[in-house]
Design a protein around this motif. Structure first.
Motif, mmCIF file in Angstrom:
data_model
loop_
_atom_site.group_PDB
_atom_site.id
_atom_site.type_symbol
_atom_site.label_atom_id
_atom_site.label_comp_id
_atom_site.label_asym_id
_atom_site.label_seq_id
_atom_site.Cartn_x
_atom_site.Cartn_y
_atom_site.Cartn_z
ATOM 1 N N ALA B 51 0.733 -1.151 0.033
ATOM 2 C CA ALA B 51 -0.079 0.016 0.003
ATOM 3 C C ALA B 51 0.856 1.227 -0.130
ATOM 4 O O ALA B 51 0.407 2.362 -0.370
ATOM 5 N N THR B 78 -4.285 1.271 -5.001
ATOM 6 C CA THR B 78 -4.563 0.069 -4.576
ATOM 7 C C THR B 78 -6.073 0.442 -3.667
ATOM 8 O O THR B 78 -6.101 1.814 -3.205
ATOM 9 N N GLY B 79 -6.687 -0.498 -3.506
ATOM 10 C CA GLY B 79 -7.805 -0.077 -2.539
ATOM 11 C C GLY B 79 -7.367 -1.059 -1.253
ATOM 12 O O GLY B 79 -7.319 -2.029 -1.248
ATOM 13 N N MET B 80 -7.629 -0.288 -0.055
ATOM 14 C CA MET B 80 -7.371 -1.161 1.285
ATOM 15 C C MET B 80 -8.618 -0.963 1.987
ATOM 16 O O MET B 80 -9.126 0.029 2.028
ATOM 17 N N PHE B 82 -9.100 -1.403 5.833
ATOM 18 C CA PHE B 82 -8.497 -1.391 7.086
ATOM 19 C C PHE B 82 -9.089 -2.074 8.394
ATOM 20 O O PHE B 82 -10.014 -2.687 8.356
ATOM 21 N N ALA B 148 -13.340 0.794 -0.902
ATOM 22 C CA ALA B 148 -12.126 0.526 -1.394
ATOM 23 C C ALA B 148 -12.369 -0.162 -2.983
ATOM 24 O O ALA B 148 -11.417 0.242 -3.695
ATOM 25 N N LEU B 157 -6.468 -4.539 -1.049
ATOM 26 C CA LEU B 157 -5.457 -5.126 0.093
ATOM 27 C C LEU B 157 -6.555 -5.301 1.525
ATOM 28 O O LEU B 157 -7.288 -4.241 1.504
ATOM 29 N N ASP B 159 -6.826 -5.909 5.422
ATOM 30 C CA ASP B 159 -5.696 -5.900 6.407
ATOM 31 C C ASP B 159 -6.847 -6.678 7.762
ATOM 32 O O ASP B 159 -7.573 -5.919 8.162
#
Lengths: 568, 367
Positions: B51, B78-80, B82, B148, B157, B159
């Motif tokens: 990221a 990027t699409g994250m 969290f 995202a 991405l 997490d």
């Protein structure tokens, strides 16, 4: 906690609070609206029709707006830097940056005048000739002095708000392509807005009604000074009442706006951040670059006080048409401690402040206990009530106490009994009113400290004690109070230091020389021709040293949590 | 549209601690790829390197053919999602989702349409005007996913996106995430410490420990043929038995162990030779308990069953294999999961029975 006890404390506290806080306010309202038993709007209209009063109000508003703007411009960038970077000397400057808060701007004003006066240090240093900075830029002088004293309140609020943001909030924005200034204004700023507004409200109300600074800077065309000048006519002239009422109404509305617009609370973050901290370590040159603004602000903020220190060591008359004093002496200190007025004033201030803090501690614990530990429906009201003194300017309170005293001292039963006269007539003995005024004004700090302490202390610890047979009183004494001691000490220290250098109540309520507290003495000495200014400075330095030690002490005890005390 | 993600010798240290240690890895286009490992293994750090929140100390990262190693997070596309969702509390659900599109200067009408589609995809259309604090955890998670996805990132991405949800929602959402990834044809990197999550929806899994990839493969590969003690132990449960290689014949390894001779027909993690000391991994569910083992049972032993935990559809037994020469129970204790249990030994009771496991279920690992 048992409901019956909660209710008794609630009622007791409400009654005390009603007498000590609401009664003076009622006197202000009554004085401004009641004419021989009948309600009238004539005085209020009179205030707005009188060009002198309207000019005073407008100027006071301008002072408040200017001060708050300056404070924001100084504090928010500093808080942002402090939150984002680790840099050499950070610990030191994070402490020093708070020091100006405790040094009353009105003492700084004395040094300010020495430096910026017609024949002062700045003109001589820059070779500008006799320019009357203070005459021309009076407004800027007042707001600069106020801003340089009040910015720590905003800094603490902004820092706490920034620290509270989950770093993922900003990371999520960066992840979607949002960068730099835009990220700050779209994400960071809105998230810390409640914190900024909370700090801003306090700064605004404070500077709107600040008395000491305009008085020493001779900026007489503002409402607070006009009220002060009208005190001699308190028994006869209704207009000061109406004027004070207007200031009260404006302050309370602003407070209410802040409270309801943002609910007085920060955005609750969803959960604790996965990444502990987004702090970047700035090394080498970058580190120094980050340090620079801190050092600069601290230096500028302390300059007036350095001026006071210099003045205090100056041989009277030797700082004239020169950059720095020409001749140094410690005689001023000796004289300051030898002067009849100063010694008694230090003793008086200590006495009043200690009494006020004791009163505050008891009241603060009682209120906090009901607010946090009981379930009675009105506990929220009590919490809000205890915070109200933050919304009411010291000037208004002082005026209200004066009005009560003036009213009571005209009653026959007071006139005839020396005991009551001593207690209730400020012209005879202001001790009771000064202690009450100091205590009530600083009660919010004490309550917030105690509430924070209780909230962090699990109720199960008290339940465990009760389970083993401890009574409510024993539990409080042996378990609860020791556990929240750090908070109580910090709140108490803060309340104590503010009481020691309280300005409005002291200037207005202390009317006999043998009852003067430190601030009133400094003001009176300052007005003496000749050596007065120098002795006043020496006394100011004593007070500042004393207070610097206390604030650093409480900052060490509370750490970052210090900011929470300055929340609306 | 989907792109690959490639790591070339990526290392990231915090102080003296090598959190990511010389990682070489290619994630294929359109793959749902899992980084799995215990806390502190470096999986989140690796994700944050993709990221752009961390810059590797050495090595390179490519997204597609683009070297993104030193690119700022906002330039990576990027699409994250969290772990804490990081929904901005001062914006409504709709505003949160529209934020990325506004930054990309997408025309207003299109923003409206795409936000509506994204919210529909995560079934949050009805809550569009709510503030994040008014939503439940699962709803917040879906909004974070929509936020995202709506910008159509090159890769997604995640997490630990489900770690804050309750067990039931977790089950529901993990299916949803796979459905959406496949629907959009996204390359997705998913960080978790929950092996069930990884085994159930991953295309491939990389198991990390101490900053290194211990094993990388499909869920069945990683579970069935772990290549190290760490992987065998971290994913699922297993019994470890020390053994020595006695004889190697075509497709089979014959070993001597404290429970007696064992035969393995599984492929060993590394080639072995006669006389070598090795560790055998035998999963509890491949061991059968009973009185009449079938003809092709493979490895069969007499054993004492004790300390049963009865769970209804199955039972967990502790089993000690009998020593062939002395006839007493040996020291090696095995865990056994017995489906539709017939033998139950409670309260210190010991029942003599036979246990057996097939030769292809014995994994030979380096000692």
């Amino acid at each position: 906690m048992r409901a019956k006890l909660s209710w008794s404390i609630f009622i007791l506290v409400s009654v005390i609070f009603g007498f000590l806080f609401l009664a003076p306010l009622w006197m202000v309202v009554k004085g401004g609206f009641i004419d021989e038993g009948r309600f009238t709007l004539a005085y209020l209209r009179g205030v707005f029709q009188n060009p002198v009063y309207t000019e005073g109000l407008v100027n006071s508003l301008l002072l408040a707006i200017g001060t708050t703007t300056l404070v924001t411009l100084i504090a928010v960038p500093l808080a942002w830097l402090g939150n984002k970077y680790d840099f050499p000397g950070k610990k030191l400057v994070s402490g020093l940056i708070l020091v100006p808060m405790i040094l009353p701007p009105f003492v700084g004003a004395i040094g300010f005048q020495q430096i910026l006066g017609i024949y002062g240090g700045l003109n001589i240093a820059l070779g500008l000739g006799p320019i009357d900075w203070l005459g021309k830029l009076q407004y800027w002088g007042v707001i600069s002095l106020q801003a340089l004293a009040l910015y720590p309140i905003m800094y603490l609020n902004a820092s706490a708000a920034l620290a509270n943001i989950d770093p993922a909030m900003e990371e999520a924005a960066a992840n979607l392509g949002c960068r730099g200034v835009r990220k700050f204004f779209k994400i960071t700023l809105p998230l810390i807005m409640p914190g900024l507004f909370a700090g801003g409200t306090i700064v605004f109300i404070w500077s709107f009604t600040e008395l000491g600074t305009p008085l020493i800077m001779n900026y007489t065309k503002c409402a607070s000074v006009q009220v002060f000048d009208a005190l001699k006519e308190i028994g006869t002239n209704p207009f000061p009442y109406a004027l004070v009422f207007v200031m009260l109404a404006m302050s309370v509305s602003l407070y209410a706006l802040g409270k309801f617009a943002f609910g007085g609370k920060a955005y609750a973050m969803q959960s604790k951040a996965a990444t502990v901290s987004a702090t970047v370590t700035a090394r080498g040159l970058k580190g120094w670059l980050v340090l620079l603004p801190f050092a600069f602000v601290i230096f500028v903020a302390l300059t007036p006080h350095l001026g006071v220190i210099a003045t205090s060591f100056t041989t009277p008359g030797s700082w004239y048409q020169s950059i720095l004093p020409q001749d140094f002496t410690s005689a001023n200190y000796v004289e300051a401690l030898g002067h009849s007025m100063t010694v008694s004033s230090i003793r008086n201030s200590l006495f009043y402040s200690v009494l006020a803090v004791m009163f505050n501690t008891v009241l603060g614990i009682a209120i906090a206990y009901v607010v946090v530990r009981s379930t009675i429906p009105l506990r929220g009201v009590l919490d809000a009530l205890a915070m109200l003194p933050l919304a009411v300017p010291g000037l208004v309170m002082a005026f209200g106490y004066l009005a009560i005293s003036s009213y009571l001292s005209n009653q026959d039963w007071v006139k005839e009994q020396p005991f009551w006269q001593n207690l209730l007539d400020v012209r005879t003995n202001p001790t009771l009113f000064l202690v009450v005024a100091y205590a009530i004004r600083r009660l919010p700090y004490m309550v917030r400290s105690a509430v924070a302490g209780l909230q962090q202390t699990s109720v199960t610890l008290e339940e465990a004690a009760a389970n083993l047979g401890a009574s409510l009183w024993t539990t409080l004494r042996k378990i609860t109070i020791p556990l929240i001691m750090a908070n109580l000490i910090a709140g108490g220290l803060l309340a104590f230091s503010f009481s020691m250098l309280e300005v409005s109540d002291s200037l207005m309520l202390a009317q006999r020389e043998d009852f003067y507290p430190i601030t009133k003495t400094i003001y009176e000495l300052f007005q003496l021709i000749g050596t007065g200014k120098y002795i006043a400075s020496a006394l100011g330095v004593w007070a500042m040293m004393f207070l610097t030690v206390t604030i650093i002490g409480s900052s060490l005890i509370l750490g970052r949590k210090l900011g929470a005390i300055f929340r609306v | 549209m989907a792109v690959s993600i490639r790591f070339e010798h990526v290392t990231k240290c915090f102080g003296d601690n090598r959190v990511v240690d010389d990682i070489d890895l290619t994630i294929e286009p359109g793959e749902l790829f899992f980084l799995l490992g215990p806390s502190g293994c470096g999986k989140t750090t690796l994700l944050r390197c993709i990221a752009g929140f961390y810059i590797p100390d050495s090595g390179k990262i490519f997204i597609g053919n683009r070297d993104v190693t030193n690119l700022a997070p906002e330039d990576r596309d990027t699409g994250m999602v969290f772990q804490s969702y990081a929904l901005w509390p001062h914006m409504s659900v709709r505003e949160n989702v529209a934020f990325g599109l506004e930054l990309r200067k997408v025309p207003k009408a299109e923003i409206q349409q795409r936000v509506a589609e994204a919210l529909a995809a995560v079934k949050m259309t009805e809550r569009a005007d709510y503030k994040p604090n008014q939503l439940s955890g699962g709803q917040q998670q879906r909004v974070a996913l929509a936020r995202a996805l709506v910008v159509r990132p090159q890769c997604l991405l995640l997490d630990e996106p489900l770690s804050n949800l309750d067990a039931k929602l977790r089950l529901e959402m993990r299916g949803e995430i796979r459905r959406i990834c496949k629907q959009f044809g996204l390359t997705a990197v998913y960080v978790t410490h929950d092996q069930k999550e990884a085994l159930s929806i991953a295309d491939r899994i990389a198991v990390l420990d101490k900053g290194k990839i211990q094993q990388c493969g499909s869920p069945r590969d990683v579970y069935k043929t772990p290549r190290s003690r760490f992987v065998a132990h971290f994913i699922g449960e297993t019994n470890f038995i020390d053994a020595t290689v006695e004889r190697i014949s075509a497709g089979a390894i014959h070993l001597a162990s404290p429970i007696g001779p064992v035969t393995s027909t599984g492929t060993p993690a590394e080639p072995v030779e006669v006389g070598q000391k090795v560790t055998l991994s035998v999963r509890p569910e491949v061991i059968h308990v009973g009185y009449e083992p079938p003809e092709d049972a493979g490895n069969v032993f007499d054993a004492a069953v004790h300390d049963t935990i009865y769970l209804g559809e199955m039972a967990q037994h502790e089993v000690n294999v009998m020593n062939r020469s002395s006839g007493h129970a040996g020291d090696v204790k095995l865990n056994v999961f017995d489906m539709n249990p017939k033998i139950v030994a409670l309260d210190g009771e010991r029942q003599l029975a036979k246990i057996w496991f097939r030769t292809n279920n014995v994994v030979v690992l380096k000692h």
